[in-house]
Every structure is written in structure tokens, then in C-alpha cells.
Scaffold this motif. Structure first.
Motif, PDB file in Angstrom:
ATOM      1  N   SER A 256     -25.419 -45.990  31.225  1.00 13.82           N
ATOM      2  CA  SER A 256     -24.567 -45.061  30.481  1.00 13.82           C
ATOM      3  C   SER A 256     -23.649 -45.792  29.504  1.00 13.82           C
ATOM      4  O   SER A 256     -23.382 -45.302  28.404  1.00 13.82           O
ATOM      5  CB  SER A 256     -23.731 -44.214  31.455  1.00 13.82           C
ATOM      6  N   ILE A 257     -23.152 -46.953  29.907  1.00 13.91           N
ATOM      7  CA  ILE A 257     -22.338 -47.747  28.981  1.00 13.91           C
ATOM      8  C   ILE A 257     -23.189 -48.164  27.786  1.00 13.91           C
ATOM      9  O   ILE A 257     -22.759 -48.076  26.628  1.00 13.91           O
ATOM     10  CB  ILE A 257     -21.745 -48.981  29.682  1.00 13.91           C
ATOM     11  N   PHE A 380     -21.915 -38.998  43.436  1.00 11.80           N
ATOM     12  CA  PHE A 380     -21.910 -40.393  42.984  1.00 11.80           C
ATOM     13  C   PHE A 380     -22.486 -40.532  41.580  1.00 11.80           C
ATOM     14  O   PHE A 380     -22.071 -41.405  40.822  1.00 11.80           O
ATOM     15  CB  PHE A 380     -22.677 -41.269  43.979  1.00 11.80           C
ATOM     16  N   ARG A 381     -23.421 -39.667  41.212  1.00  7.28           N
ATOM     17  CA  ARG A 381     -23.919 -39.669  39.829  1.00  7.28           C
ATOM     18  C   ARG A 381     -22.804 -39.263  38.873  1.00  7.28           C
ATOM     19  O   ARG A 381     -22.641 -39.865  37.803  1.00  7.28           O
ATOM     20  CB  ARG A 381     -25.117 -38.719  39.689  1.00  7.28           C
ATOM     21  N   LYS A 382     -22.062 -38.232  39.253  1.00  3.89           N
ATOM     22  CA  LYS A 382     -20.951 -37.804  38.404  1.00  3.89           C
ATOM     23  C   LYS A 382     -19.876 -38.879  38.357  1.00  3.89           C
ATOM     24  O   LYS A 382     -19.261 -39.111  37.312  1.00  3.89           O
ATOM     25  CB  LYS A 382     -20.357 -36.501  38.952  1.00  3.89           C
ATOM     26  N   LEU A 383     -19.634 -39.521  39.501  1.00  3.25           N
ATOM     27  CA  LEU A 383     -18.646 -40.604  39.523  1.00  3.25           C
ATOM     28  C   LEU A 383     -19.106 -41.745  38.628  1.00  3.25           C
ATOM     29  O   LEU A 383     -18.298 -42.354  37.911  1.00  3.25           O
ATOM     30  CB  LEU A 383     -18.454 -41.104  40.957  1.00  3.25           C
ATOM     31  N   ALA A 384     -20.410 -42.028  38.649  1.00  3.96           N
ATOM     32  CA  ALA A 384     -20.950 -43.066  37.759  1.00  3.96           C
ATOM     33  C   ALA A 384     -20.753 -42.672  36.302  1.00  3.96           C
ATOM     34  O   ALA A 384     -20.384 -43.499  35.460  1.00  3.96           O
ATOM     35  CB  ALA A 384     -22.439 -43.277  38.050  1.00  3.96           C
ATOM     36  N   ASN A 385     -20.983 -41.386  35.997  1.00  4.36           N
ATOM     37  CA  ASN A 385     -20.760 -40.916  34.629  1.00  4.36           C
ATOM     38  C   ASN A 385     -19.302 -41.033  34.242  1.00  4.36           C
ATOM     39  O   ASN A 385     -18.965 -41.365  33.095  1.00  4.36           O
ATOM     40  CB  ASN A 385     -21.220 -39.464  34.492  1.00  4.36           C
ATOM     41  N   ALA A 386     -18.418 -40.731  35.210  1.00  2.98           N
ATOM     42  CA  ALA A 386     -16.979 -40.825  34.930  1.00  2.98           C
ATOM     43  C   ALA A 386     -16.584 -42.261  34.618  1.00  2.98           C
ATOM     44  O   ALA A 386     -15.893 -42.536  33.632  1.00  2.98           O
ATOM     45  CB  ALA A 386     -16.178 -40.308  36.131  1.00  2.98           C
ATOM     46  N   VAL A 387     -17.040 -43.171  35.472  1.00  6.34           N
ATOM     47  CA  VAL A 387     -16.697 -44.583  35.283  1.00  6.34           C
ATOM     48  C   VAL A 387     -17.300 -45.118  33.993  1.00  6.34           C
ATOM     49  O   VAL A 387     -16.618 -45.755  33.184  1.00  6.34           O
ATOM     50  CB  VAL A 387     -17.186 -45.415  36.487  1.00  6.34           C
ATOM     51  N   SER A 388     -18.602 -44.826  33.784  1.00  2.58           N
ATOM     52  CA  SER A 388     -19.285 -45.385  32.619  1.00  2.58           C
ATOM     53  C   SER A 388     -18.796 -44.774  31.320  1.00  2.58           C
ATOM     54  O   SER A 388     -18.602 -45.484  30.327  1.00  2.58           O
ATOM     55  CB  SER A 388     -20.797 -45.187  32.758  1.00  2.58           C
ATOM     56  N   GLY A 389     -18.579 -43.436  31.319  1.00  7.58           N
ATOM     57  CA  GLY A 389     -18.068 -42.809  30.111  1.00  7.58           C
ATOM     58  C   GLY A 389     -16.709 -43.347  29.734  1.00  7.58           C
ATOM     59  O   GLY A 389     -16.422 -43.613  28.562  1.00  7.58           O
ATOM     60  N   SER A 390     -15.875 -43.541  30.734  1.00  4.51           N
ATOM     61  CA  SER A 390     -14.550 -44.091  30.487  1.00  4.51           C
ATOM     62  C   SER A 390     -14.646 -45.549  30.053  1.00  4.51           C
ATOM     63  O   SER A 390     -13.944 -45.975  29.136  1.00  4.51           O
ATOM     64  CB  SER A 390     -13.694 -43.986  31.755  1.00  4.51           C
ATOM     65  N   LEU A 391     -15.531 -46.316  30.711  1.00  3.24           N
ATOM     66  CA  LEU A 391     -15.672 -47.722  30.359  1.00  3.24           C
ATOM     67  C   LEU A 391     -16.169 -47.899  28.927  1.00  3.24           C
ATOM     68  O   LEU A 391     -15.748 -48.826  28.228  1.00  3.24           O
ATOM     69  CB  LEU A 391     -16.617 -48.418  31.336  1.00  3.24           C
ATOM     70  N   SER A 392     -17.080 -47.010  28.492  1.00  2.00           N
ATOM     71  CA  SER A 392     -17.555 -47.092  27.110  1.00  2.00           C
ATOM     72  C   SER A 392     -16.407 -46.901  26.137  1.00  2.00           C
ATOM     73  O   SER A 392     -16.262 -47.638  25.155  1.00  2.00           O
ATOM     74  CB  SER A 392     -18.636 -46.035  26.856  1.00  2.00           C
ATOM     75  N   SER A 393     -15.571 -45.898  26.419  1.00  2.00           N
ATOM     76  CA  SER A 393     -14.428 -45.633  25.545  1.00  2.00           C
ATOM     77  C   SER A 393     -13.394 -46.747  25.637  1.00  2.00           C
ATOM     78  O   SER A 393     -12.858 -47.201  24.626  1.00  2.00           O
ATOM     79  CB  SER A 393     -13.788 -44.284  25.914  1.00  2.00           C
ATOM     80  N   PHE A 394     -13.109 -47.195  26.865  1.00  2.00           N
ATOM     81  CA  PHE A 394     -12.145 -48.285  27.039  1.00  2.00           C
ATOM     82  C   PHE A 394     -12.644 -49.562  26.358  1.00  2.00           C
ATOM     83  O   PHE A 394     -11.870 -50.313  25.760  1.00  2.00           O
ATOM     84  CB  PHE A 394     -11.902 -48.557  28.519  1.00  2.00           C
ATOM     85  N   ALA A 395     -13.977 -49.798  26.459  1.00  2.00           N
ATOM     86  CA  ALA A 395     -14.540 -50.995  25.839  1.00  2.00           C
ATOM     87  C   ALA A 395     -14.318 -50.988  24.335  1.00  2.00           C
ATOM     88  O   ALA A 395     -13.986 -52.018  23.732  1.00  2.00           O
ATOM     89  CB  ALA A 395     -16.037 -51.096  26.154  1.00  2.00           C
ATOM     90  N   LEU A 396     -14.493 -49.808  23.715  1.00  2.00           N
ATOM     91  CA  LEU A 396     -14.254 -49.708  22.277  1.00  2.00           C
ATOM     92  C   LEU A 396     -12.812 -50.059  21.944  1.00  2.00           C
ATOM     93  O   LEU A 396     -12.532 -50.731  20.951  1.00  2.00           O
ATOM     94  CB  LEU A 396     -14.577 -48.295  21.791  1.00  2.00           C
ATOM     95  N   GLY A 397     -11.886 -49.584  22.798  1.00  2.00           N
ATOM     96  CA  GLY A 397     -10.482 -49.907  22.567  1.00  2.00           C
ATOM     97  C   GLY A 397     -10.184 -51.375  22.786  1.00  2.00           C
ATOM     98  O   GLY A 397      -9.455 -51.994  22.005  1.00  2.00           O
ATOM     99  N   ILE A 398     -10.763 -51.950  23.832  1.00  2.00           N
ATOM    100  CA  ILE A 398     -10.500 -53.353  24.167  1.00  2.00           C
ATOM    101  C   ILE A 398     -11.034 -54.292  23.093  1.00  2.00           C
ATOM    102  O   ILE A 398     -10.386 -55.290  22.743  1.00  2.00           O
ATOM    103  CB  ILE A 398     -11.105 -53.697  25.547  1.00  2.00           C
TER     104      ILE A 398
END
Length: 460
Positions: A256-257, A380-398
Motif C-alpha cells: 500500500s505504501i 487487520f487488513r483495515k489496520l494495515a490500510n490505516a498504517v500504510s495510508g498514513s505512512l505514505s502521507s507521512f513519508a511525503l511530509g518527511i
């Protein structure tokens, strides 16, 4: 004790096509959002990637927590004339389609706080309605047949739905959503969301007609209270279930990331977002190969064995690309497609692994609890989506991605490549390792389990 309904037609190709259309219907909204909603928020609504990440993390975690609750409600509902799971899909697919469309309305003219509020409301409502469709649909294949080969076929045909959608959207999306200068066209996002939502709704309604529930549980003489936490404890003791959950969770986070950064990779690293369409065209060929050969290969090698070898091999290739970048988009698309062939078992066979884990649950406890099992897996799939979706956005910021800038700095572009390839390596590599070490049902063990279950069921 399970029974097989004799009031419906025998299992046939109609069921396989129905499950394919059901997965296509879910993907038409969920995967379109997964691919383009973050892009819409950042490039169209001009929302800070950190704020997008926080929004997705909070709402997806709540949505994940909500999944087992919906699963418990589905389990408590007695099967009636329309079935146990199909009425949920039929009823909630309508409002889910509406909320998908509303999520892509251009509200960039509103104040920043109102934009955040609109995003939050439409995001939460959509995810709640999607849960009411996806949990029953996830449970549906377990009551369509109790034949292991037919279940593997259903898992294969189910994956075909997502493959069809991803092939089309990767080809069409970049050509429709961006102009020749790689700038997003706001009105096109709403148009494509509307088309995807309507196609998804139609597919899910056909699923409700073509898929038949055959495996039914006898109605108990006395209605018993659902001991929800006892069931959760049983599930957590199921090593096969934990293995497939962790395998899927880690792999989904990595994938997802990667998907979340795909647009930025082609837009900024390769300098041409529309060339993503070529990737979709090539994936059509790969998808046909995967569909034709996955089941024979899985039957010969074993589902677990194929998933471990394929995902692990793809991770090794991207580890090489991490240290030796390439700037030719066509070469990258070819390499990425070959890795897709290797890692395809993760997507194609995962639902068959879940079905085997449910059989493992029945062997251990005497109870299958399909609704709870699938909703727990969906959690856990939704949790994975939550983590990965957030990580993608956070990664762009970082990495310092500037949503207001049409051209990024060379340093930022280099970080996009490192983040993209590194996420692939960590996600797929760890997933393969977890499945290898934790999931107990290799080819031989699965066959032994099915033989033991056959004896136990006959004894009842």
C-alpha cells in the motif's frame, strides 16, 4: 455441525463469475480511493500530507476496531431465504457508492478547517458502509462450498476481480486525471469516482443474484448468547490464522505504501505520470498469466510454499534496485511486472489461506465462526490500510514533498525512489519470512488437516 442446502443449484461457473464481480465491485470504490484519494487531498485540495496522514490513521483505526463488531452482528443473524451474508451486500452497496462519490467533491474553495472537516465526515461514513459490505462478502465464499478445490478456485476468481480493476484503472487513470504537464484535473477525479462507484454497485448487485449460499448451520433449539471475547481468544490461539494475518498485514503495508507513492514516483522521478498507463497494459498480460498458472502451481508446490518463494524473490529484486536506481520508466515497468508475477501468490491465494485457517479453527475447537474470523482478518487488513495510508502521507511530509510546487528538488526526488523501493523490500521480505516461520499449513499439513476434518464431520 454443517449442512449443505439442497434447495439451490449446484456450484458452477456462475458462482465463480459472481465472486469475481463482487471483488471487482468492492475494488471499484476501495482501490480507486486507495490509489487516488491521497493524491486528490494533497494535489487538488492542497492539504498538508501530515494532516492527511493523521486523518487516515485516526479514521482507519476506528474503522478497523468497528470490523469485529460488524462481524459479530453478521454471525448473530440467522440465515433466511435470502441467505446470511447476501442481504448485507445488497442493502449497503447503495449508500457505499454514494459516499465514494462524495469523497471526491472539490471543496478547495472552502476554508482549510472546513476542508479537513469535510474529508473527515465523508471518509468515516464511507469506511463504515464499506465494512458492512466487505465483511459479509469476505465470509461469503466459506458458505458457497465446503470443497477445498472449489474454494481455491473461488479465491483465484476473486483475485481476478481486483486484477481487472487495477489493470484498467492504472491504464486509464493517469491519462484521464492529469494534463500534459502532469497537473491534476479536479473535475476528472469526481467523474471517475462516479463511474467507478456505479460500476461497483452494479457488480455487487449481480453478485447477490449469481452467488448462492449452500453451506448452512442448523438453527439451535435455544438461542445462545454470543460469547464474543471467548471467540476472540480462540481466534488468537489459532496459529494458522495469526500466520496469515501477519503475512497479509506486513505485505499489505508494504504494497500500500508502494501504491500510494506510485503516482509521485512516475510524476517526479520519471517525469511522466501518464506513462503509468503502459504499466497497466503490461499488467494485463501478467494478470492473464497469473490467473492461468497460479492454481496449478499452488496445487503442485503448495499455497504457503508458492507465497513464500514468490514474495521473497520480489523483495530481493527490489533490494538490488534500492542500491542501483534506474531512470528508464519502460525498464522499470518490465522489472516491476516480473516481480508482480512472483509476488502474485500474496494477492491471489490469501483468501484460500484464510479459508484453510478457518478449517484449522474448526479442527482445534469444533467451531468455525466464519463471520468473526473474516471480520477479525478484515480488522487487520483495515489496520494495515490505516498504517500504510498514513505512512505514505507521512513519508511525503518527511521527505519534504511540497504540494504547492510543480517541480520537486533533486534531493526530494531521490528520497521518493529510496522510500518506494525500501518499502517494497521490507514489506514483501518480512511477509515471506513470517509466513515461512509461523504459518503451519504447508502442502502436506493442509492435506492431513482436511482428512482429519473429514473423519470428524463424518463422526457427527
Amino acid at each position: 455441525m454443517k449442512e449443505t442446502s439442497t434447495n439451490v443449484r449446484p456450484f458452477s461457473m456462475k458462482d465463480k463469475i459472481g465472486i469475481t464481480l463482487g471483488d471487482l465491485g468492492c475494488c471499484c470504490t476501495e482501490q480507486f480511493r486507495a490509489m487516488f484519494l491521497t493524491v486528490f487531498y494533497t494535489l487538488v485540495l492542497q492539504v498538508n500530507p501530515f494532516h492527511v496522514g493523521i486523518l487516515m490513521l485516526v479514521t482507519k483505526i476506528w474503522d478497523a476496531v468497528n470490523d469485529p463488531i460488524i462481524g459479530a452482528l453478521v454471525d448473530m443473524r440467522r440465515a433466511k431465504k435470502g441467505g446470511k451474508f447476501i442481504p448485507w451486500i445488497r442493502a449497503f452497496s447503495f449508500p457505499m457508492a454514494v459516499l465514494c462519490i462524495l469523497g471526491f467533491v472539490n471543496v478547495s474553495n472552502l476554508d482549510y478547517g472546513f476542508r479537513i472537516g469535510y474529508m473527515f465526515v465523508t471518509y468515516v461514513l464511507y469506511e463504515a458502509l464499506y465494512t458492512c459490505v466487505s465483511v459479509p462478502f469476505g465470509s461469503l465464499s466459506s458458505v458457497m462450498t465446503d470443497d477445498t478445490r472449489q474454494r481455491t478456485a473461488l479465491s483465484r476468481y476473486r483475485s481476478l476481480g481486483g486484477t481487472i480493476f487495477m489493470t484498467v484503472i492504472v491504464m486509464v487513470g493517469p491519462l484521464v486525471l492529469y494534463d500534459n504537464n502532469n497537473q491534476p484535473l479536479p473535475g476528472r477525479f469526481l467523474m471517475m469516482a462516479s463511474v467507478c462507484a456505479l460500476i461497483g454497485l452494479l457488480c455487487l448487485q449481480i453478485t447477490c443474484v449469481w452467488c448462492k449460499e449452500r453451506v448452512v448451520l442448523p438453527v439451535p433449539e435455544k438461542k445462545e448468547k454470543l460469547h464474543y471475547f471467548d471467540i476472540i481468544k480462540h481466534v488468537m490461539k489459532n496459529r494458522a490464522f495469526l500466520g496469515v494475518v501477519l503475512f497479509s498485514f506486513i505485505g499489505m503495508v508494504g504494497a500500500s505504501i508502494v501504491n500510494g507513492l506510485n503516482t509521485y514516483l512516475f510524476r517526479d522521478w520519471f517525469g511522466d505520470v501518464q506513462i503509468m498507463a503502459a504499466s497497466g497494459a503490461l499488467n494485463t498480460v501478467y494478470a492473464l498469466i497469473v490467473f492461468a498458472f497460479t492454481q496449478p502451481v499452488a496445487n503442485k508446490l503448495g499455497k504457503k510454499e508458492w507465497c513464500v518463494a514468490g514474495a521473497g524473490g520480489a523483495a530481493i529484486v527490489f533490494a538490488f534496485l534500492f542500491f542501483f536506481p534506474i531512470h528508464n520508466p519502460v525498464l522499470f515497468i518490465v522489472i516491476n511486472g516480473i516481480c508482480f508475477l512472483g509476488a502474485s501468490g500474496m494477492q491471489v491465494l490469501v483468501w484460500a489461506l484464510v479459508n484453510d485457517a478457518i478449517d484449522y479453527q474448526e479442527l482445534q475447537t469444533g467451531e468455525r465462526n466464519e463471520g468473526i474470523m473474516y471480520s477479525a482478518y478484515s480488522f487487520f487488513r483495515k489496520l494495515a490500510n490505516a498504517v500504510s495510508g498514513s505512512l505514505s502521507s507521512f513519508a511525503l511530509g518527511i521527505i519534504g514533498y511540497q504540494v504547492s510546487e510543480a517541480v520537486q528538488t533533486a534531493e526530494v526526488v531521490d528520497r521518493i525512489w529510496k522510500t518506494y523501493t525500501g518499502s517494497y523490500v521490507i514489506g514483501y521480505g518480512l511477509a515471506a519470512l513470517v509466513l515461512f516461520l509461523l504459518y503451519p499449513l504447508g502442502k502436506k499439513k493442509t492435506q492431513e488437516m482436511l482428512e482429519q476434518l473429514k473423519v470428524k464431520r463424518a463422526a457427527k
